[in-house]
Design a protein around this motif. Structure first.
Motif, mmCIF file in Angstrom:
data_model
loop_
_atom_site.group_PDB
_atom_site.id
_atom_site.type_symbol
_atom_site.label_atom_id
_atom_site.label_comp_id
_atom_site.label_asym_id
_atom_site.label_seq_id
_atom_site.Cartn_x
_atom_site.Cartn_y
_atom_site.Cartn_z
ATOM 1 N N ILE A 20 48.321 47.483 40.539
ATOM 2 C CA ILE A 20 46.876 47.374 40.791
ATOM 3 C C ILE A 20 46.125 48.481 40.044
ATOM 4 O O ILE A 20 45.073 48.243 39.442
ATOM 5 C CB ILE A 20 46.590 47.418 42.319
ATOM 6 C CG1 ILE A 20 47.070 46.106 42.942
ATOM 7 C CG2 ILE A 20 45.103 47.625 42.601
ATOM 8 C CD1 ILE A 20 47.021 46.044 44.435
ATOM 9 N N ILE A 66 45.891 47.514 36.420
ATOM 10 C CA ILE A 66 44.866 46.476 36.231
ATOM 11 C C ILE A 66 43.473 47.107 36.338
ATOM 12 O O ILE A 66 42.569 46.804 35.563
ATOM 13 C CB ILE A 66 45.044 45.361 37.289
ATOM 14 C CG1 ILE A 66 46.306 44.587 36.965
ATOM 15 C CG2 ILE A 66 43.831 44.467 37.359
ATOM 16 C CD1 ILE A 66 46.441 43.285 37.664
ATOM 17 N N ARG A 67 43.348 47.998 37.323
ATOM 18 C CA ARG A 67 42.050 48.650 37.546
ATOM 19 C C ARG A 67 41.596 49.410 36.297
ATOM 20 O O ARG A 67 40.424 49.378 35.926
ATOM 21 C CB ARG A 67 42.172 49.611 38.730
ATOM 22 C CG ARG A 67 40.871 50.243 39.123
ATOM 23 C CD ARG A 67 41.047 51.142 40.343
ATOM 24 N NE ARG A 67 39.765 51.710 40.711
ATOM 25 C CZ ARG A 67 39.289 52.837 40.221
ATOM 26 N NH1 ARG A 67 40.004 53.525 39.352
ATOM 27 N NH2 ARG A 67 38.104 53.293 40.583
ATOM 28 N N LEU A 72 40.096 46.904 34.066
ATOM 29 C CA LEU A 72 38.920 46.166 34.536
ATOM 30 C C LEU A 72 37.678 47.034 34.729
ATOM 31 O O LEU A 72 36.558 46.563 34.568
ATOM 32 C CB LEU A 72 39.239 45.448 35.851
ATOM 33 C CG LEU A 72 40.164 44.238 35.742
ATOM 34 C CD1 LEU A 72 40.445 43.661 37.114
ATOM 35 C CD2 LEU A 72 39.553 43.161 34.853
ATOM 36 N N VAL A 73 37.883 48.292 35.108
ATOM 37 C CA VAL A 73 36.709 49.140 35.364
ATOM 38 C C VAL A 73 36.167 49.658 34.022
ATOM 39 O O VAL A 73 36.917 50.259 33.247
ATOM 40 C CB VAL A 73 37.084 50.316 36.301
ATOM 41 C CG1 VAL A 73 35.897 51.248 36.499
ATOM 42 C CG2 VAL A 73 37.548 49.784 37.637
ATOM 43 N N PHE A 123 31.799 53.674 33.786
ATOM 44 C CA PHE A 123 31.475 53.552 35.217
ATOM 45 C C PHE A 123 31.493 54.939 35.874
ATOM 46 O O PHE A 123 32.417 55.713 35.683
ATOM 47 C CB PHE A 123 32.460 52.623 35.926
ATOM 48 C CG PHE A 123 32.100 52.374 37.357
ATOM 49 C CD1 PHE A 123 31.248 51.341 37.692
ATOM 50 C CD2 PHE A 123 32.554 53.213 38.362
ATOM 51 C CE1 PHE A 123 30.868 51.130 39.000
ATOM 52 C CE2 PHE A 123 32.177 53.019 39.681
ATOM 53 C CZ PHE A 123 31.329 51.959 39.996
ATOM 54 N N HIS A 176 26.903 55.196 40.811
ATOM 55 C CA HIS A 176 27.862 54.134 41.116
ATOM 56 C C HIS A 176 27.528 52.866 40.320
ATOM 57 O O HIS A 176 27.237 51.810 40.884
ATOM 58 C CB HIS A 176 27.857 53.848 42.613
ATOM 59 C CG HIS A 176 29.087 53.155 43.082
ATOM 60 N ND1 HIS A 176 30.278 53.798 43.294
ATOM 61 C CD2 HIS A 176 29.348 51.842 43.333
ATOM 62 C CE1 HIS A 176 31.193 52.943 43.681
ATOM 63 N NE2 HIS A 176 30.648 51.742 43.706
#
Lengths: 395, 165
Positions: free
Chosen positions: B24, B27-28, B31-32, B36, B41
């Protein structure tokens, strides 16, 4: 405007939270309640409820898998919901709840079920062939060690997991109450008692659901119902129901005595638009009637068939009452104006994404999942013994 | 050693969880978006992307450089504080090329009621009417000059002269 009475601000006329948001706390409540019933056997060593232990765990898992679906269907962009895990916002209760849900599902429920069923899974991996064999083999994680010592370790670890699971179950459902109780702009919701009331009502619904499921499944399997077990479960249901009802009455008395500026408006709503769902369904039929029935079963010596009927009726009424309670909280909290001068109406859609048909489907889906889970992991002791080959059992 | 052997399946489970967590997190990391959290936020690069959008509003100062007569009328009336593009919409294209981009005139029967339709949620001293009873669908500008709406003001339409306020 049709359905609107008095003065409503423009953004209050139509409801944002629909019947699916009613269903969501109902389903998570069943999860928390079923798990707490299971923990009675594991942590508090209430031997009498043992026949429902595995069923309660599988019921909790089946409902927990479905729990996020009403929310996904409610979201405008469900495909973005994973962002909650990718970039969590620490000040958002809903975002943090995503982690509570994940923790409860993966670290508590799945682990506890795995530990409890491990010996059966190993036996099934050895007694089955084809894809079933591979499925069970994957579930064993490649370890066929079911020696006495390994199972003793499982038992001890399972106890710890359940111990962690109890506050997790409280957190899971306490959150649902919290999300309503913390909305200070809405006097119908804003109450610190809300999480506590939600937890106790969750226990009532979960225990009632497992009791009904156990009785129904035994009937379907043409097996005798363990009355010692059902009597004990019913007595717990009775005690927790009394605590739940007392808390709800405490909340009501507090509101009546405090009588703040919203009181007249909310009182009017309870006596008009919410009369049937609140007074008739929730309080009279869904709370007082089952408490009275369970009380009679507790204090008198009734025959077995009569007790079974009483438990079936009171369990069903309890579920109706808790569903009505969720309805009154979620829908009731959106029916009145913040000006306290007007009321709107909730018109449930039928065949839309958040309509009645989807709600019925989501209520039935956990039962379907439970049927599959029970097929994969038979919860009944007699089946357990039959499926474990002698060699493995003796290992 | 025996403990390790008998608890082997638990180590496998822990390994599975560790692998899942790593998976995870990997993947994060894809994806992020990289920017960011740079300022808050949200995706930091979004600010530059939004800033790069072409301007759609010209601003009332730009309008007033050509439409001086309207600016004067408006400054003397009740709508002095209402920005030109609040009613006429974004007009940067018209400001860039006034001769070929015609902004058109808003329909006052629709436009005015956005602010002036009676609503209990509005301040009591704010001018508001039930448009249906008040004008029966007749465009507001028949009686009111939108840039200085009080009837009887110097710039009111001729048809409304002598009418009641």
């Amino acid at each position: 405007m049709p359905g609107v009475e008095g003065f409503m601000y423009p953004n209050e006329v139509s409801l944002y939270w629909s019947v699916l948001i009613v269903l969501y706390p109902f389903i998570t409540g069943l999860v928390a309640g079923a798990f707490i019933l299971a923990s009675l056997e594991r942590v508090f060593r209430v031997e009498a409820v043992k026949p429902t232990y595995r069923l309660a765990l599988l019921t909790a898992l089946a409902f927990l898998i479905v729990a996020p679906l009403p929310l996904q269907l409610h979201l405008g962009h469900p495909e973005r919901s994973y962002e909650m895990y990718m970039t969590p916002h620490r000040t958002s209760a809903m975002a943090m709840f995503g982690f509570v849900y994940l923790w409860y599902l993966m670290a508590v429920l799945v682990v506890e079920i795995w530990l409890d069923f491990r010996a059966d899974i190993v036996a099934l991996s050895q007694s089955t062939t084809g894809w079933k064999h591979w499925m069970y083999w994957a579930m064993t994680l490649g370890s066929a060690n079911v020696s006495e010592r390994a199972l003793a370790i499982d038992e001890r670890v399972g106890w710890v997991v359940t111990l962690i699971g109890i506050p997790s179950a409280f957190l899971l459902h306490g959150y649902v109450g919290f999300i309503f109780g913390s909305i200070k702009a809405n006097p119908w919701w804003s109450s610190p008692l809300m999480p506590v009331v939600f937890i106790f009502s969750a226990m009532v619904s979960g225990i009632a659901a497992v009791m009904l499921l156990y009785m129904a499944l035994m009937r379907l399997r043409k097996q005798p119902i363990d009355m010692r077990c059902v009597d004990t479960v019913a007595s717990y249901l009775f005690y927790i129901f009394i605590v739940d009802f007392s808390l709800e009455m405490l909340d009501l008395i507090h509101r009546i005595y405090e009588a703040d500026e919203s009181f007249r408006s909310l009182d009017f709503m309870v006596h008009t638009r919410l009369y049937f769902s609140q007074i008739v369904l929730q309080i009279l039929l869904g709370t007082l009637a089952p408490i009275l029935l369970l009380f009679v079963a507790q204090v008198t010596k009734l025959s077995e068939p009569t007790r079974k009927k009483i438990y079936a009726v009171s369990g069903s009424l309890a579920l109706v009452g808790i569903l009505a309670m969720r309805w009154n909280v979620v829908i009731g909290g959106q029916l009145f104006s913040k000006s306290f001068l007007g009321y709107t109406t909730y018109k449930m859609a039928l065949a839309t994404r958040e309509g009645l048909l989807v709600a019925i489907g989501l209520t039935l889906l956990p039962l379907l999942i439970l049927a599959v889970l029970m097929k994969v992991l038979p919860p009944w002791p007699e089946k357990k013994h039959a499926s474990i080959p002698e060699a493995v059992a003796a290992h | 050693m025996r403990l390790f052997r008998d608890a082997g399946h638990l180590f496998r489970l822990a390994g599975l969880f560790a692998f899942g967590t790593l998976f995870i997190l990997t993947i994060r990391s894809f994806l992020v978006p990289r920017t960011f959290g740079e300022y808050g936020h949200y995706r930091g690069a979004a600010i530059a992307e939004v800033a790069a959008h072409p301007a759609r509003f010209a601003g009332h100062q730009t309008c007033e450089t050509c439409h001086t007569d309207v600016a004067q009328t408006k400054a003397a009336g009740k709508h002095a504080q209402v920005n030109c593009e609040a009613c006429h919409g974004p007009q940067a294209k018209h400001a860039d090329d006034p001769s070929s981009v015609d902004p058109g005139k808003p329909d006052t029967a629709v436009l005015c009621v956005r602010c002036h339709e009676a609503s209990a949620a509005r301040p009591k001293d704010f001018p508001q009417v039930n448009a249906g009873d008040h004008s029966g669908g007749v465009p507001c500008q028949t009686c009111h000059q939108p840039h200085s709406p009080a009837i009887g003001s110097a710039s009111a339409p001729a048809s409304a002269a002598g009418g009641t306020k």
